[in-house]
Design a protein around this motif. Sequence first.
Motif, short mmCIF file in Angstrom:
data_model
loop_
_atom_site.label_atom_id
_atom_site.label_comp_id
_atom_site.label_asym_id
_atom_site.label_seq_id
_atom_site.Cartn_x
_atom_site.Cartn_y
_atom_site.Cartn_z
N TRP A 130 0.83 -1.20 0.00
CA TRP A 130 0.00 0.00 0.00
C TRP A 130 0.87 1.25 0.00
O TRP A 130 1.99 1.26 0.51
CB TRP A 130 -0.92 0.02 1.22
CG TRP A 130 -1.93 -1.08 1.23
CD1 TRP A 130 -1.72 -2.39 1.54
CD2 TRP A 130 -3.32 -0.97 0.90
NE1 TRP A 130 -2.88 -3.11 1.43
CE2 TRP A 130 -3.89 -2.26 1.06
CE3 TRP A 130 -4.15 0.09 0.53
CZ2 TRP A 130 -5.23 -2.52 0.82
CZ3 TRP A 130 -5.49 -0.16 0.30
CH2 TRP A 130 -6.03 -1.45 0.44
N TYR A 131 0.32 2.33 -0.57
CA TYR A 131 0.98 3.64 -0.54
C TYR A 131 -0.08 4.68 -0.19
O TYR A 131 -1.01 4.91 -0.96
CB TYR A 131 1.61 3.96 -1.91
CG TYR A 131 2.03 5.41 -2.06
CD1 TYR A 131 3.16 5.89 -1.41
CD2 TYR A 131 1.27 6.30 -2.82
CE1 TYR A 131 3.53 7.21 -1.54
CE2 TYR A 131 1.65 7.63 -2.96
CZ TYR A 131 2.78 8.08 -2.31
OH TYR A 131 3.14 9.40 -2.42
N ARG A 132 0.05 5.25 0.98
CA ARG A 132 -0.87 6.30 1.43
C ARG A 132 -2.34 5.91 1.26
O ARG A 132 -3.15 6.65 0.70
CB ARG A 132 -0.60 7.62 0.70
CG ARG A 132 0.77 8.21 0.99
CD ARG A 132 0.82 9.66 0.60
NE ARG A 132 2.10 10.29 0.86
CZ ARG A 132 2.32 11.61 0.81
NH1 ARG A 132 1.31 12.42 0.49
NH2 ARG A 132 3.51 12.11 1.05
N GLY A 133 -2.66 4.73 1.71
CA GLY A 133 -4.04 4.25 1.64
C GLY A 133 -4.47 3.71 0.30
O GLY A 133 -5.65 3.38 0.11
N LEU A 134 -3.54 3.59 -0.65
CA LEU A 134 -3.85 3.08 -1.98
C LEU A 134 -3.11 1.76 -2.21
O LEU A 134 -1.91 1.63 -1.93
CB LEU A 134 -3.42 4.09 -3.06
CG LEU A 134 -4.14 5.44 -3.03
CD1 LEU A 134 -3.47 6.41 -4.01
CD2 LEU A 134 -5.62 5.29 -3.38
N SER A 232 -13.13 4.91 -13.31
CA SER A 232 -13.32 3.88 -12.29
C SER A 232 -13.11 4.42 -10.88
O SER A 232 -13.47 3.76 -9.90
CB SER A 232 -12.36 2.71 -12.53
OG SER A 232 -11.02 3.13 -12.28
N GLY A 233 -12.48 5.60 -10.78
CA GLY A 233 -12.16 6.16 -9.48
C GLY A 233 -10.77 5.79 -8.99
O GLY A 233 -10.31 6.32 -7.98
N ALA A 234 -10.08 4.90 -9.69
CA ALA A 234 -8.73 4.50 -9.29
C ALA A 234 -7.74 5.62 -9.59
O ALA A 234 -7.96 6.47 -10.47
CB ALA A 234 -8.32 3.23 -10.02
N LYS A 235 -6.64 5.62 -8.86
CA LYS A 235 -5.54 6.55 -9.12
C LYS A 235 -4.56 5.89 -10.08
O LYS A 235 -4.32 4.68 -10.01
CB LYS A 235 -4.84 6.95 -7.82
CG LYS A 235 -5.78 7.57 -6.79
CD LYS A 235 -6.50 8.78 -7.35
CE LYS A 235 -7.41 9.40 -6.29
NZ LYS A 235 -8.21 10.53 -6.85
#
Length: 399
Positions: A130-134, A232-235
């Motif tokens: 994970w990276y900063r909640g992602l 999709s809302g993904a980063k």
Amino acid sequence: MARTRKTLPAKVDVAHLISAGVLASVCPRALIEEVLAHTGRASQRERRLPAPAVVYYVMALALWREAPLEEVLRVVCEGLSWLGQGQGAAVQASKSAISQARTRLGADVMHQLAQRVLRPVAPPGLPGAWYRGLRVMALDGSTMDVADERANAQFFGYPAASRGSSAFPQARLLGLVECGTHVVTAAQIGPYSDSEQAMAAKLLPAKLQADMLVLADRNFYGFKLWELACASGAKLAWRVKSSLKLPVRRILADGSYLSEVFDSQDRQRRRPLTVRVIDYTLQACAIPPQDSYRLVTNILEPAQADALELAALYHERWEIEGVFDEFKTHLRANSTVLRSKTPELVRQELWGLLLAHFAIRQLMAQAAWQRGLDPDALSFVHAVREIKRKMPQAAAIPP
């Protein structure tokens, strides 16, 4: 020189039963029966090779690539019989009978199982995943050699070569991978002529989630695919080609800048998408200093993801190259091509390979977390050997 026919042990020992248990833990019998009923492939009468056993057999082909088909079948059937408290009697079946059983099963059953089983497995906040909640994910494609049969050649096609064509037809495989665990969470399989962008356009809308950060190389960027993935809302943090024109709109505090991208069909440039651009060069490494990198991301605020951090994180994308190496080198052992001789069975075998890989990687991740280790610290090759031969822990056997 005559080839020596490899055989597996005449008596199925605990190690081989453990292998069957690992596969059964990923695809429980109840799930297989449900998918068989949904696809209309359940056995209509009592058979020597019932459909659920064939499902496990297809997955087991990935574990015992070096063994003849009949040997793999014997081990799987006896192992599953032991797990079910049966008598474990040997199953005798010819190559022709095995091929007929696989043909009855088809590829759709394995595809549907993969759709149900493949998923991210790292719990929230796990270091390295994970990276900063992602959740850090990677997208990439590769190719697999398939048997040089007329049907395979017509369906999959050959890659170009300097003189004529290559030796084998090739299937194209696109995967979405959880970087922290090397688990394939979704995949697409198609002919060699299918572009990775077109395959990604089919895969991403259904599989991306808002808590994901997806890394991809410069061959994937295109306005339509970028727009589709953003929806999709993904980063996203994708490398782009240096020839892509990205005018500076506003320079940000961390050295990155905001720019705009347009659809090539939008001649009037009325519908821009704002992106954040990160330009950087790697120093003190094997890559020449003049070979610079350019990333675009839909994380527009440096406070949410610093440019230096994203530049360092992008190289986690290479984790997916290790996953493809696990498919092509370690699971396939000395086999240079997939065994199957028809397109339907090639796709079936590939979905079985993905499911077997997921089973191994999930087991590795669980073993690592119990000891406070990063799954990357464990050897995939050693894990495969343990699952096949040396691991008599009851935890590997499902209840």
